[in-house]
Scaffold this active site. Structure first.
Site, PDB file in Angstrom:
ATOM      1  N   CYS A   1       0.735  -1.182  -0.208  1.00  0.00           N
ATOM      2  CA  CYS A   1       0.145  -0.022   0.078  1.00  0.00           C
ATOM      3  C   CYS A   1       0.771   1.270   0.091  1.00  0.00           C
ATOM      4  O   CYS A   1       1.252   1.700  -1.087  1.00  0.00           O
ATOM      5  CB  CYS A   1      -0.884  -0.079   1.210  1.00  0.00           C
ATOM      6  SG  CYS A   1      -2.506   1.115   1.115  1.00  0.00           S
ATOM      7  N   HIS A   2       0.973   2.016   1.124  1.00  0.00           N
ATOM      8  CA  HIS A   2       1.615   3.139   1.136  1.00  0.00           C
ATOM      9  C   HIS A   2       3.165   2.797   1.671  1.00  0.00           C
ATOM     10  O   HIS A   2       4.142   3.857   1.763  1.00  0.00           O
ATOM     11  CB  HIS A   2       1.320   4.031   2.215  1.00  0.00           C
ATOM     12  CG  HIS A   2       0.109   4.944   1.826  1.00  0.00           C
ATOM     13  ND1 HIS A   2      -1.305   4.292   2.000  1.00  0.00           N
ATOM     14  CD2 HIS A   2      -0.131   6.041   1.290  1.00  0.00           C
ATOM     15  CE1 HIS A   2      -2.237   5.111   1.422  1.00  0.00           C
ATOM     16  NE2 HIS A   2      -1.496   6.295   1.073  1.00  0.00           N
TER      17      HIS A   2
END
Length: 186
Positions: free
Chosen positions: A111-112
């Protein structure tokens, strides 16, 4: 899922990790027989972020300053917006991530978390995915961003968001079983 008995995996996180992105890999990798440690700059417990608000506490198994990359076969980096942003200004965390890569070990980022791959220079020349808001960051860092649920490039395993966690864990386990990757220059 591949059997991972005898394998040791570090999950590097701090406050604000996305709840499922730490808990799902932790559970699946442990169920597959791996020894998994939650490693954090913080001692005691760290609090997750669950979609729209603070989530549950997770126990830290080892403080970052006491964790040695040579004790592990692979590294998992959960996302959440807060967690990788805090870690990417932490020199010890960046050194920890870099040493796994330098030793040709498996690195997984969700994700991040690819922010940490950008910060450490790992993203450069590599195929990877991330949460879509990081696409420009990845490209500017010289990475080859792909819109896919999971992308694997020579021992680097990345995924877009929590919906892709099953596929991410599967791919990660497969890479860990294959062992160290002799990386060609990007």
């Amino acid at each position: 899922m591949h059997h991972l008995s005898g394998k040791r995996i570090a999950v590097l996180a701090t406050h604000g990790f996305e709840q499922s992105e730490l808990e799902v890999p932790l559970k699946k990798l442990r169920e597959a027989g791996a020894g998994v440690h939650v490693v954090s700059p913080e001692a005691g417990e760290i609090r997750g972020w669950d979609k729209k608000d603070w989530g549950d506490m997770v126990t830290v198994d080892k403080r970052l300053e006491d964790a040695r990359p040579e004790d592990y076969d692979a590294l998992v980096l959960p996302g959440g917006q807060i967690n990788p942003d805090l870690l990417r200004v932490e020199p010890k965390a960046l050194e920890f991530v870099k040493s796994f890569w330098a030793d040709n070990k498996i690195v997984g980022a969700i994700c991040h978390a690819p922010w940490l791959l950008i910060e450490t220079g790992i993203a450069k020349g590599r195929r990877l995915t991330s949460y879509h808001s990081l696409k420009t960051d990845v490209i500017n860092a010289g990475g080859k961003w792909e819109d896919a649920e999971v992308v694997t490039d020579q021992g680097l395993v990345t995924s877009r968001h929590p919906g892709d966690l099953d596929a991410f864990c599967e791919k990660l386990a497969e890479e860990i079983v294959e062992g160290r990757h002799e990386r060609r220059a990007a």
